[in-house]
Scaffold this active site. Structure first.
Site: not given
Ligand code: UT7
Length: 325
Positions: A115, A252, A282
């Protein structure tokens, strides 16, 4: 001795036709439009059609950038193309773009920094221009991330999209007494200790497959806010400016919350941040040139304005560029 700057002479982009709204993922995944929107800012993304490749998207973006620059392929010395989703293991996707746009001279090569790829490509192009190795460089970011998404993994597959953007960089003498235009400073880093936070679980030398994208989103998020702020500040310092001199941040586009937290830390108001994540998701190395091109089309960016580009990606790799449009 006169100093040479790499200035932007033209810009263009190309997106595949197919729009994939968040609701499409609700049909086969345990996810919702509202989760995706609220956690990332993404509402839809584009996916390439069957048979449509990274080089196809990159070539169209390159042609649009050449038209904007009012130049022909013969005027270009070099293509530097950033991608992590090449058409083939080799040759470089850049050489496919070279032949597709009818460029019969010069040289073309790929850069791989995921990225942060477009930032790394700009740094390479800038160095070639300043060293006198090239006068005009087509810098392309092009991706088909839809090809490496595990459509059963809701944590990753909803985040990415396909597309391409390109700029034409041109050597110009830094003018005495005139406002200095072009790339004013660059700052890039990598740290391979973090490679398992964001990677593809396949490859030529390991599994002989293309593999799927894997990411520890939470950890990447944490690194992103900290590292983007640090590199942005370094690039601003190297340009001998302060954050108040920045007219636009073109970041980005990975997550709206990362972008907004970084702008806040830098003290740059959100009205000065170019956002395209809503309709693109992204697009990895394509996201910055896509955002720049859209910003120009919207009339957001004007000649003489100072722009801060910044990105972080797998590797980890991260960096920033400050330029005057
Ligand atoms: O381009 C390269 C760089 N990449 C990035 O910058 C990405 C960086 N990371 C992020 O943007 C975020 O961490 C994400 C968007 C990937 C995830 O958001 P988050 O607020 O950090 O969520 P999380 O991973 O802490 O997940 C929270 C909950 C989890 O459920 P439990 O364990 O709390 O029950 C996940 O399983 O949300 C759940 N979850 C979803 N729920 C519905 C994860 N993905 C989804 C989804 N739909 N698509």
């Amino acid at each position: 001795m006169k100093r040479i700057n790499a200035t932007v002479r033209g810009i263009g982009h190309h997106l595949p036709e197919r729009i994939v709204p968040n609701e499409e993922f609700e049909k086969f995944l345990d996810t919702t439009d509202s989760w995706i929107k609220s956690r990332t800012g993404i509402e839809s993304r584009r996916f390439a059609a069957d048979g449509e490749t990274t080089a196809d998207l990159g070539s169209k973006a390159a042609i649009n950038a050449l038209a904007d620059a009012e130049l022909d392929p013969i005027d270009i010395d070099t293509i530097v193309l950033a991608t992590s989703t090449p058409d083939n293991t080799f040759p470089a996707t850049a050489t496919k773009v070279q032949s597709a746009i009818g460029m019969r001279r010069g040289y073309a090569f790929d850069v791989q920094a995921v990225c942060a790829g477009f930032i790394f490509a700009l740094v390479n192009a800038n160095a070639l221009i300043r060293a006198g190795e090239a006068k005009r460089v087509l810098v392309v970011g092009a991706e088909t991330f839809s090809r490496i998404l595990d459509m059963t993994d809701r944590r990753t597959c909803v985040l990415f999209g396909d597309g391409a953007g390109a700029v034409v960089l041109e050597a110009n003498e830094a003018g005495e007494g005139r406002l200095e235009r072009g790339i004013l400073s660059t700052d890039i880093h990598s740290d391979g200790r973090f490679r398992e936070l964001l990677y593809v679980d396949g490859g030529v030398s390991t599994t002989q497959t293309a593999g799927y994208l894997r990411m520890d989103g939470k950890e990447i998020f944490r690194h992103a806010v900290k590292k983007l702020n640090e590199t942005a500040q370094l690039a601003i310092d190297k340009a001998r400016l302060d954050a108040a001199a920045v007219d636009w941040i073109v970041p980005h586009q990975a997550n709206y919350r990362i972008i907004s937290a970084t702008a806040k830390k830098l003290g740059i108001p959100e009205e000065q941040v170019v956002l395209t994540i809503k309709g693109h998701g992204n697009t990895s190395a394509a996201s910055i040139p896509l955002a720049l091109s859209e910003a120009k089309a919207r009339g957001q960016i004007k000649v003489g304005e100072v722009i801060l580009l910044m990105a972080i990606g797998g590797g980890l790799t991260w960096g920033s560029v400050v330029l005057r449009w």
